[in-house]
Design a protein around this motif. Structure first.
Motif, mmCIF file in Angstrom:
data_model
loop_
_atom_site.group_PDB
_atom_site.id
_atom_site.type_symbol
_atom_site.label_atom_id
_atom_site.label_comp_id
_atom_site.label_asym_id
_atom_site.label_seq_id
_atom_site.Cartn_x
_atom_site.Cartn_y
_atom_site.Cartn_z
ATOM 1 N N VAL A 62 -63.575 -10.787 0.649
ATOM 2 C CA VAL A 62 -64.410 -11.121 1.805
ATOM 3 C C VAL A 62 -65.406 -12.211 1.420
ATOM 4 O O VAL A 62 -66.112 -12.096 0.413
ATOM 5 N N LEU A 63 -65.439 -13.279 2.247
ATOM 6 C CA LEU A 63 -66.331 -14.409 2.004
ATOM 7 C C LEU A 63 -67.564 -14.366 2.901
ATOM 8 O O LEU A 63 -68.598 -14.934 2.566
ATOM 9 N N GLY A 64 -67.453 -13.700 4.065
ATOM 10 C CA GLY A 64 -68.549 -13.647 5.031
ATOM 11 C C GLY A 64 -68.028 -13.107 6.356
ATOM 12 O O GLY A 64 -66.925 -12.554 6.416
ATOM 13 N N GLY A 65 -68.830 -13.286 7.424
ATOM 14 C CA GLY A 65 -68.444 -12.792 8.742
ATOM 15 C C GLY A 65 -68.337 -13.927 9.745
ATOM 16 O O GLY A 65 -68.993 -14.960 9.624
ATOM 17 N N MET A 66 -67.513 -13.738 10.779
ATOM 18 C CA MET A 66 -67.324 -14.760 11.803
ATOM 19 C C MET A 66 -68.612 -14.949 12.607
ATOM 20 O O MET A 66 -69.346 -13.998 12.869
ATOM 21 N N GLY A 67 -68.886 -16.197 13.003
ATOM 22 C CA GLY A 67 -70.077 -16.491 13.780
ATOM 23 C C GLY A 67 -69.901 -17.784 14.555
ATOM 24 O O GLY A 67 -68.782 -18.242 14.790
ATOM 25 N N THR A 68 -71.036 -18.392 14.924
ATOM 26 C CA THR A 68 -70.994 -19.633 15.706
ATOM 27 C C THR A 68 -72.095 -20.584 15.262
ATOM 28 O O THR A 68 -72.666 -21.309 16.064
ATOM 29 N N THR A 69 -72.414 -20.576 13.938
ATOM 30 C CA THR A 69 -73.454 -21.455 13.419
ATOM 31 C C THR A 69 -72.944 -22.886 13.347
ATOM 32 O O THR A 69 -71.751 -23.141 13.299
ATOM 33 N N GLY A 70 -73.903 -23.850 13.349
ATOM 34 C CA GLY A 70 -73.533 -25.258 13.267
ATOM 35 C C GLY A 70 -73.082 -25.797 14.609
ATOM 36 O O GLY A 70 -73.472 -25.312 15.681
ATOM 37 N N ASN A 71 -72.236 -26.813 14.580
ATOM 38 C CA ASN A 71 -71.741 -27.471 15.789
ATOM 39 C C ASN A 71 -70.591 -26.646 16.358
ATOM 40 O O ASN A 71 -69.422 -26.922 16.133
ATOM 41 N N SER A 72 -70.948 -25.603 17.112
ATOM 42 C CA SER A 72 -69.955 -24.641 17.585
ATOM 43 C C SER A 72 -70.287 -24.250 19.021
ATOM 44 O O SER A 72 -71.451 -24.200 19.418
ATOM 45 N N THR A 73 -69.237 -23.973 19.810
ATOM 46 C CA THR A 73 -69.432 -23.571 21.209
ATOM 47 C C THR A 73 -69.231 -22.081 21.416
ATOM 48 O O THR A 73 -69.372 -21.594 22.529
ATOM 49 N N GLY A 74 -68.871 -21.339 20.385
ATOM 50 C CA GLY A 74 -68.670 -19.901 20.511
ATOM 51 C C GLY A 74 -68.191 -19.310 19.196
ATOM 52 O O GLY A 74 -67.845 -20.032 18.245
ATOM 53 N N VAL A 75 -68.175 -17.977 19.118
ATOM 54 C CA VAL A 75 -67.776 -17.295 17.873
ATOM 55 C C VAL A 75 -66.313 -17.610 17.564
ATOM 56 O O VAL A 75 -65.434 -17.379 18.398
ATOM 57 N N HIS A 76 -66.032 -18.127 16.384
ATOM 58 C CA HIS A 76 -64.662 -18.381 15.931
ATOM 59 C C HIS A 76 -64.678 -18.712 14.437
ATOM 60 O O HIS A 76 -65.731 -18.934 13.846
ATOM 61 N N LEU A 77 -63.486 -18.751 13.850
ATOM 62 C CA LEU A 77 -63.317 -19.208 12.468
ATOM 63 C C LEU A 77 -62.579 -20.536 12.492
ATOM 64 O O LEU A 77 -61.467 -20.617 13.019
ATOM 65 N N HIS A 78 -63.205 -21.579 11.946
ATOM 66 C CA HIS A 78 -62.509 -22.848 11.730
ATOM 67 C C HIS A 78 -61.921 -22.791 10.322
ATOM 68 O O HIS A 78 -62.657 -22.780 9.336
ATOM 69 N N PHE A 79 -60.584 -22.766 10.232
ATOM 70 C CA PHE A 79 -59.897 -22.682 8.944
ATOM 71 C C PHE A 79 -59.193 -24.011 8.691
ATOM 72 O O PHE A 79 -58.419 -24.482 9.532
ATOM 73 N N GLY A 80 -59.473 -24.644 7.546
ATOM 74 C CA GLY A 80 -58.878 -25.925 7.220
ATOM 75 C C GLY A 80 -58.284 -25.934 5.824
ATOM 76 O O GLY A 80 -58.653 -25.134 4.965
ATOM 77 N N VAL A 81 -57.357 -26.872 5.600
ATOM 78 C CA VAL A 81 -56.735 -27.061 4.285
ATOM 79 C C VAL A 81 -56.660 -28.564 4.035
ATOM 80 O O VAL A 81 -56.293 -29.339 4.938
ATOM 81 N N SER A 82 -57.009 -29.000 2.801
ATOM 82 C CA SER A 82 -56.962 -30.421 2.473
ATOM 83 C C SER A 82 -56.478 -30.600 1.039
ATOM 84 O O SER A 82 -56.391 -29.645 0.261
ATOM 85 N N THR A 83 -56.174 -31.868 0.712
ATOM 86 C CA THR A 83 -55.756 -32.200 -0.649
ATOM 87 C C THR A 83 -56.902 -32.771 -1.468
ATOM 88 O O THR A 83 -56.732 -33.048 -2.655
ATOM 89 N N GLY A 84 -58.060 -32.997 -0.835
ATOM 90 C CA GLY A 84 -59.255 -33.455 -1.517
ATOM 91 C C GLY A 84 -60.468 -32.828 -0.861
ATOM 92 O O GLY A 84 -60.371 -32.255 0.223
ATOM 93 N N VAL A 85 -61.621 -32.949 -1.511
ATOM 94 C CA VAL A 85 -62.843 -32.362 -0.948
ATOM 95 C C VAL A 85 -63.261 -33.186 0.266
ATOM 96 O O VAL A 85 -63.584 -34.360 0.154
ATOM 97 N N TRP A 86 -63.213 -32.588 1.445
ATOM 98 C CA TRP A 86 -63.536 -33.228 2.723
ATOM 99 C C TRP A 86 -62.647 -34.441 2.999
ATOM 100 O O TRP A 86 -63.065 -35.382 3.688
ATOM 101 N N SER A 87 -61.415 -34.449 2.491
ATOM 102 C CA SER A 87 -60.498 -35.559 2.761
ATOM 103 C C SER A 87 -59.058 -35.049 2.641
ATOM 104 O O SER A 87 -58.789 -34.033 2.008
ATOM 105 N N GLY A 88 -58.152 -35.806 3.252
ATOM 106 C CA GLY A 88 -56.738 -35.468 3.163
ATOM 107 C C GLY A 88 -56.392 -34.142 3.831
ATOM 108 O O GLY A 88 -55.630 -33.350 3.281
#
Length: 464
Positions: free
Chosen positions: A428-454
């Motif tokens: 467990v890393l944390g709990g779902m919320g809506t902090t930051g630039n968000s319009t409602g409770v959700h999890l934004h899950f991303g995958v990349s080949t570099g830090v903040w890129s690719g």
């Protein structure tokens, strides 16, 4: 004959296999039509939601205009309040000066036993003229003191009036400001809720369109297989016709040769019988006649077989029962970041900017859920960032051994892991919320080949 039967069996198999392909194409047409109806319905709902949003935006603009007017009025009232405050301060200064002067006069009267009165002025005068002058002076002093007291009273009353007026103005300003701010906040929240609704509708449209595209592709593949089956069937028919012609010609040739041999044997037997002189020769001639008759019967049978070559009912057809394949399992090694199941609200790729600050390219997948739902590491690795960002909110980035980086954004509170920490899959890393630039409770899950890129689409890795 064996080759001919094999060709016929293959032909019928081709018919059997081609049938389901055609039926499958028709089934895809029906599914595509259903998806078109759903997409059309969702698009109508989206238009309605957009219209409601436009009305809300107009109402928000009107309220903002009202807020602007009220702010202007507030500024004017505050200016008047400042003026009143200055006036109050001026009156207070005057009142304090008069109070000080009156106190000094009272002390003088107490310490000076020769009180200033008209009678004293007359008694102490040396002449009538001096008495008149002193009487006028004393009267002037008394009148001035009386005027001072009266002005003091009026100024104090004016001061109380101004202070009450200032307090009333301040109350009105604060009430109007609070009322309009409440209305503005409510309209802005309603607008955001409407945008969330529109985003959900657009996500549904995208999902239905993807399903439709999938069915369309499957239909094209089914049609391609159908055409290939029909082509193979046509080629098989040609081979079958050629084999039938060849078998017919061979059978006719064999029948003709057998008939000629039988006729020749019959002619020879007849000649031998006619020429026989002894019983033995006659017996041999009869034997030769029987042999010729047998050969004749065999020739007739071959002729019958040659005539039955074109009858497909004489061929056996093997039955077919193709087995169903089993789908391949996902072997990427990635797990789900949520234990409640994955419900996509916004897929990876181009989309309408939901907040005006996110951009039109979505670098991850948004999953639905309720506030506080545990977020798990999709794969083991090392935490390289665990902090707050104005856009990502509370977030975590994990570096994995396969070269990928995974992102978990908009947590409801600070992450339960820290940079440099080793985490295991499912932790467990944390709990779902809506902090930051968000319009409602959700999890934004991303995958990349570099830090903040690719950034890449996480869906194939998650098997969705």
């Amino acid at each position: 004959m064996i080759k001919l039967r094999k060709y016929t069996a293959l032909t019928l198999c081709a018919f059997i296999l081609a049938g389901p392909v055609v039926a499958s194409a028709d089934e895809y047409d029906q599914k595509i039509a259903e998806k078109d109806q759903k997409i059309e319905s969702l698009q109508e709902t989206e238009k309605s939601a957009e219209a409601e949003k436009a009305l809300l935006e107009t109402e928000v603009a009107n309220v903002e205009a009202q807020v602007e007017r009220i702010l202007q009025e507030k500024a004017e009232e505050e200016q008047k309040l400042s003026e009143l405050t200055a006036k109050i301060q001026d009156l207070q200064a005057k009142i304090e000066k008069r109070d000080q002067k009156l106190k000094e006069q009272a002390r003088n009267v107490q310490t000076n036993h020769d009180a200033v009165t008209v009678m004293n002025a007359v008694m102490e005068s040396n002449s009538i003229g001096e008495a008149v002058k002193k009487t006028v002076a004393v009267s002037t002093i008394l009148t001035a003191n009386k005027n001072t007291m009266e002005q003091q009273t009026r100024d104090k009353e004016e001061l109380q009036k101004l202070e009450k007026e200032a307090e009333a103005r301040l109350v009105v300003i604060n009430e109007k400001t609070a009322e309009l701010k409440s209305k503005q906040d409510k309209l802005v929240q309603t607008k955001l809720d409407q945008q969330v609704k529109i985003n959900e509708i657009q996500a549904s449209i995208a999902t239905e369109q993807a399903e439709k595209d999938k069915f369309q592709k499957q239909k094209e593949e089914a049609e391609k297989k159908r055409q290939e089956a029909l082509k193979a069937l046509e080629e098989q028919r040609k081979k079958e016709a050629e084999a039938r012609e060849k078998a017919q010609a061979e059978a006719e040739k064999q029948a003709k040769a057998a008939a000629e041999a039988a006729q020749k044997a019959a002619d020879e037997a007849a000649a031998q019988q006619a020429a026989a002189q002894t019983a033995q020769e006659k017996s041999e001639a009869e034997m030769a006649a029987l042999e010729a008759q047998r050969q004749q019967q065999q020739a007739e049978q071959q002729a019958q077989q040659a005539g039955s070559v074109t009858d497909p009912s004489a061929s056996g057809v093997p039955s077919t029962n193709p087995g169903a394949g089993t789908p391949a399992t996902n072997s990427s090694g990635w797990g789900s970041p949520l234990s409640i199941g994955l419900v996509v609200t916004s897929p990876f790729g181009p989309r309408v900017d939901p907040t005006g600050l996110s951009g039109t390219q979505h670098d991850g997948i948004d999953f639905a859920g309720s506030a506080g739902t545990p977020i798990h590491a999709a794969k083991s690795g090392t935490v390289i960032e665990a902090q707050y960002h104005w856009s990502a909110g509370n977030y975590v980035i994990i570096k994995h051994s396969d070269g990928y980086y995974s992102y978990y954004m908009h947590m409801n509170a600070a992450p339960s892991v820290g940079a440099g920490q080793q985490v295991s899959q499912g932790q467990v890393l944390g709990g779902m919320g809506t902090t930051g630039n968000s319009t409602g409770v959700h999890l934004h899950f991303g995958v990349s080949t570099g830090v903040w890129s690719g950034f890449v689409n996480p869906a194939p890795l998650l098997g969705i």
